[in-house]
Design a protein around this motif. Structure first.
Motif, PDB file in Angstrom:
ATOM      1  N   ALA A   5       0.837  -1.204   0.000  1.00 55.45           N
ATOM      2  CA  ALA A   5       0.000   0.000   0.000  1.00 55.45           C
ATOM      3  C   ALA A   5       0.873   1.255   0.000  1.00 55.45           C
ATOM      4  CB  ALA A   5      -0.935  -0.015   1.205  1.00 55.45           C
ATOM      5  N   LEU A   6       2.060   1.174   0.607  1.00 60.24           N
ATOM      6  CA  LEU A   6       2.972   2.327   0.606  1.00 60.24           C
ATOM      7  C   LEU A   6       3.449   2.639  -0.816  1.00 60.24           C
ATOM      8  CD1 LEU A   6       4.519   4.491   2.176  1.00 60.24           C
ATOM      9  CD2 LEU A   6       6.367   2.812   2.466  1.00 60.24           C
ATOM     10  N   HIS A   7       3.786   1.623  -1.584  1.00 60.10           N
ATOM     11  CA  HIS A   7       4.161   1.846  -2.988  1.00 60.10           C
ATOM     12  C   HIS A   7       3.028   2.564  -3.723  1.00 60.10           C
ATOM     13  CE1 HIS A   7       7.023  -1.556  -2.310  1.00 60.10           C
ATOM     14  NE2 HIS A   7       7.738  -0.976  -3.264  1.00 60.10           N
ATOM     15  N   ARG A   8       1.804   2.082  -3.510  1.00 65.51           N
ATOM     16  CA  ARG A   8       0.647   2.649  -4.210  1.00 65.51           C
ATOM     17  C   ARG A   8       0.379   4.094  -3.788  1.00 65.51           C
ATOM     18  NH1 ARG A   8       0.110  -0.134  -8.764  1.00 65.51           N
ATOM     19  NH2 ARG A   8       0.040  -2.358  -8.343  1.00 65.51           N
ATOM     20  N   ALA A   9       0.503   4.386  -2.509  1.00 65.64           N
ATOM     21  CA  ALA A   9       0.289   5.755  -2.048  1.00 65.64           C
ATOM     22  C   ALA A   9       1.371   6.683  -2.609  1.00 65.64           C
ATOM     23  CB  ALA A   9       0.283   5.803  -0.520  1.00 65.64           C
ATOM     24  N   ALA A  10       2.616   6.220  -2.616  1.00 63.58           N
ATOM     25  CA  ALA A  10       3.720   7.021  -3.153  1.00 63.58           C
ATOM     26  C   ALA A  10       3.542   7.257  -4.651  1.00 63.58           C
ATOM     27  CB  ALA A  10       5.056   6.326  -2.889  1.00 63.58           C
ATOM     28  N   GLU A  11       3.120   6.224  -5.345  1.00 58.65           N
ATOM     29  CA  GLU A  11       2.908   6.285  -6.794  1.00 58.65           C
ATOM     30  C   GLU A  11       1.895   7.367  -7.173  1.00 58.65           C
ATOM     31  OE1 GLU A  11       2.355   2.688  -9.943  1.00 58.65           O
ATOM     32  OE2 GLU A  11       1.121   2.576  -8.150  1.00 58.65           O
ATOM     33  N   HIS A  12       0.920   7.572  -6.314  1.00 63.41           N
ATOM     34  CA  HIS A  12      -0.132   8.551  -6.588  1.00 63.41           C
ATOM     35  C   HIS A  12       0.063   9.865  -5.833  1.00 63.41           C
ATOM     36  CE1 HIS A  12      -2.480   5.795  -9.021  1.00 63.41           C
ATOM     37  NE2 HIS A  12      -2.143   4.863  -8.159  1.00 63.41           N
ATOM     38  N   GLY A  13       1.187   9.990  -5.124  1.00 59.46           N
ATOM     39  CA  GLY A  13       1.532  11.253  -4.468  1.00 59.46           C
ATOM     40  C   GLY A  13       0.671  11.617  -3.269  1.00 59.46           C
ATOM     41  N   HIS A  14       0.172  10.638  -2.558  1.00 63.09           N
ATOM     42  CA  HIS A  14      -0.708  10.904  -1.413  1.00 63.09           C
ATOM     43  C   HIS A  14       0.111  11.007  -0.124  1.00 63.09           C
ATOM     44  CE1 HIS A  14      -4.072  10.476  -4.026  1.00 63.09           C
ATOM     45  NE2 HIS A  14      -3.845   9.194  -4.267  1.00 63.09           N
ATOM     46  N   ARG A  56       8.865   9.877  -7.559  1.00 60.50           N
ATOM     47  CA  ARG A  56       9.526  10.817  -8.467  1.00 60.50           C
ATOM     48  C   ARG A  56       8.533  11.876  -8.922  1.00 60.50           C
ATOM     49  NH1 ARG A  56      12.283   7.351 -13.005  1.00 60.50           N
ATOM     50  NH2 ARG A  56      10.092   6.908 -13.281  1.00 60.50           N
ATOM     51  N   GLY A  57       8.959  13.106  -8.847  1.00 55.42           N
ATOM     52  CA  GLY A  57       8.091  14.204  -9.250  1.00 55.42           C
ATOM     53  C   GLY A  57       7.287  14.768  -8.094  1.00 55.42           C
ATOM     54  N   ASN A  58       7.337  14.126  -6.937  1.00 63.19           N
ATOM     55  CA  ASN A  58       6.646  14.634  -5.767  1.00 63.19           C
ATOM     56  C   ASN A  58       7.690  14.774  -4.660  1.00 63.19           C
ATOM     57  OD1 ASN A  58       5.170  14.902  -3.321  1.00 63.19           O
ATOM     58  ND2 ASN A  58       3.364  14.097  -4.354  1.00 63.19           N
ATOM     59  N   ASP A  59       8.246  15.965  -4.555  1.00 67.24           N
ATOM     60  CA  ASP A  59       9.368  16.198  -3.631  1.00 67.24           C
ATOM     61  C   ASP A  59       9.025  15.916  -2.174  1.00 67.24           C
ATOM     62  OD1 ASP A  59      10.885  16.925  -5.803  1.00 67.24           O
ATOM     63  OD2 ASP A  59      10.629  19.087  -5.499  1.00 67.24           O
ATOM     64  N   GLU A  60       7.811  16.252  -1.758  1.00 69.45           N
ATOM     65  CA  GLU A  60       7.423  16.017  -0.362  1.00 69.45           C
ATOM     66  C   GLU A  60       7.389  14.534  -0.034  1.00 69.45           C
ATOM     67  OE1 GLU A  60       4.444  19.004   1.464  1.00 69.45           O
ATOM     68  OE2 GLU A  60       3.870  18.736  -0.643  1.00 69.45           O
ATOM     69  N   VAL A  61       6.800  13.753  -0.886  1.00 69.03           N
ATOM     70  CA  VAL A  61       6.733  12.307  -0.680  1.00 69.03           C
ATOM     71  C   VAL A  61       8.145  11.726  -0.758  1.00 69.03           C
ATOM     72  CG1 VAL A  61       5.868  10.105  -1.593  1.00 69.03           C
ATOM     73  CG2 VAL A  61       4.351  12.088  -1.464  1.00 69.03           C
ATOM     74  N   ALA A  62       8.936  12.177  -1.721  1.00 67.42           N
ATOM     75  CA  ALA A  62      10.310  11.676  -1.878  1.00 67.42           C
ATOM     76  C   ALA A  62      11.143  11.980  -0.640  1.00 67.42           C
ATOM     77  CB  ALA A  62      10.948  12.281  -3.123  1.00 67.42           C
ATOM     78  N   ARG A  63      11.007  13.170  -0.066  1.00 69.26           N
ATOM     79  CA  ARG A  63      11.750  13.509   1.165  1.00 69.26           C
ATOM     80  C   ARG A  63      11.379  12.577   2.299  1.00 69.26           C
ATOM     81  NH1 ARG A  63      11.519  18.749  -0.639  1.00 69.26           N
ATOM     82  NH2 ARG A  63       9.528  19.214   0.320  1.00 69.26           N
ATOM     83  N   LEU A  64      10.117  12.284   2.406  1.00 68.55           N
ATOM     84  CA  LEU A  64       9.629  11.424   3.476  1.00 68.55           C
ATOM     85  C   LEU A  64      10.166   9.988   3.316  1.00 68.55           C
ATOM     86  CD1 LEU A  64       7.809  11.540   5.966  1.00 68.55           C
ATOM     87  CD2 LEU A  64       5.905  10.894   4.508  1.00 68.55           C
ATOM     88  N   LEU A  65      10.281   9.536   2.084  1.00 66.47           N
ATOM     89  CA  LEU A  65      10.723   8.173   1.824  1.00 66.47           C
ATOM     90  C   LEU A  65      12.235   8.019   1.669  1.00 66.47           C
ATOM     91  CD1 LEU A  65       7.933   7.139  -0.707  1.00 66.47           C
ATOM     92  CD2 LEU A  65       8.197   6.351   1.659  1.00 66.47           C
TER      93      LEU A  65
END
Length: 179
Positions: free
Chosen positions: A130-139, A169-178
């Motif tokens: 579910a984490l992959h899916r949430a990251a994929e959609h930028g949530h 990728r393309g979502n800096d906030e999510v990328a920083r968190l991960l």
């Protein structure tokens, strides 16, 4: 040519857009349609009649899958209280309600499913959690919630060897968190 062969019949041809399959009719009459459309009263009625909350539709989705993706918190709560399996997976895609809610960014439902004991480590057919899916959609809020429940998931690779960070990728906030 029409479906009916009677002389003078004005039946619609079988290719008409108004035709409906048996699976579609079953879906609309079943608990899945009620769950998808936030019809709590109908869900209650069907449960009282003895409909199993884990009954799969023709595609293998349970009512909880449909309600979770649509973000219907009260319906999800009622289904769980009726004994719906929080980790039921679809036949083909192995998606759980948590996968569906996470991909759709339904934070209150994700939190409910986590509270109900959803297994965050279950992979779908692509090996994605579910984490992959949430990251994929930028949530971002969903990513935060899942990470709080299971911080080690950010190191979990899918079938392609990709970490959840790859999908951010393309979502800096999510990328920083991960990261």
């Amino acid at each position: 040519m029409s479906d009916c062969r009677e002389p003078g019949c004005k039946c619609l041809p079988s290719t008409s857009s108004v035709s409906q399959t048996m699976d579609e009719m079953d879906f609309e009459r079943g608990i899945w349609y009620a769950a998808q459309n936030n019809d709590l009263e109908r869900v209650e009625k069907l449960l009282r009649k003895g409909v199993c909350p884990d009954a799969p539709d023709a595609a293998g989705y349970t009512a909880l899958h449909h309600a979770a993706r649509a973000g219907h918190l009260k319906v999800c709560t009622r289904l769980l209280n009726a004994g719906a399996s929080v980790d039921a997976a679809t036949r083909a895609g192995h998606a759980t309600a948590l996968h569906r809610a996470a991909a759709a960014g339904r934070l209150p439902v994700v939190d409910l499913l986590l509270l109900a004991g959803a297994n965050t480590k279950l992979p779908d057919v692509d090996g994605k959690t579910a984490l992959h899916r949430a990251a994929e959609h930028g949530h971002l809020p969903v990513v935060k919630s899942i990470l709080q429940a299971c911080p080690d998931l950010k190191y979990r690779r899918d079938e392609r060897g990709k970490l959840p960070l790859y999908y951010a990728r393309g979502n800096d906030e999510v990328a920083r968190l991960l990261g």
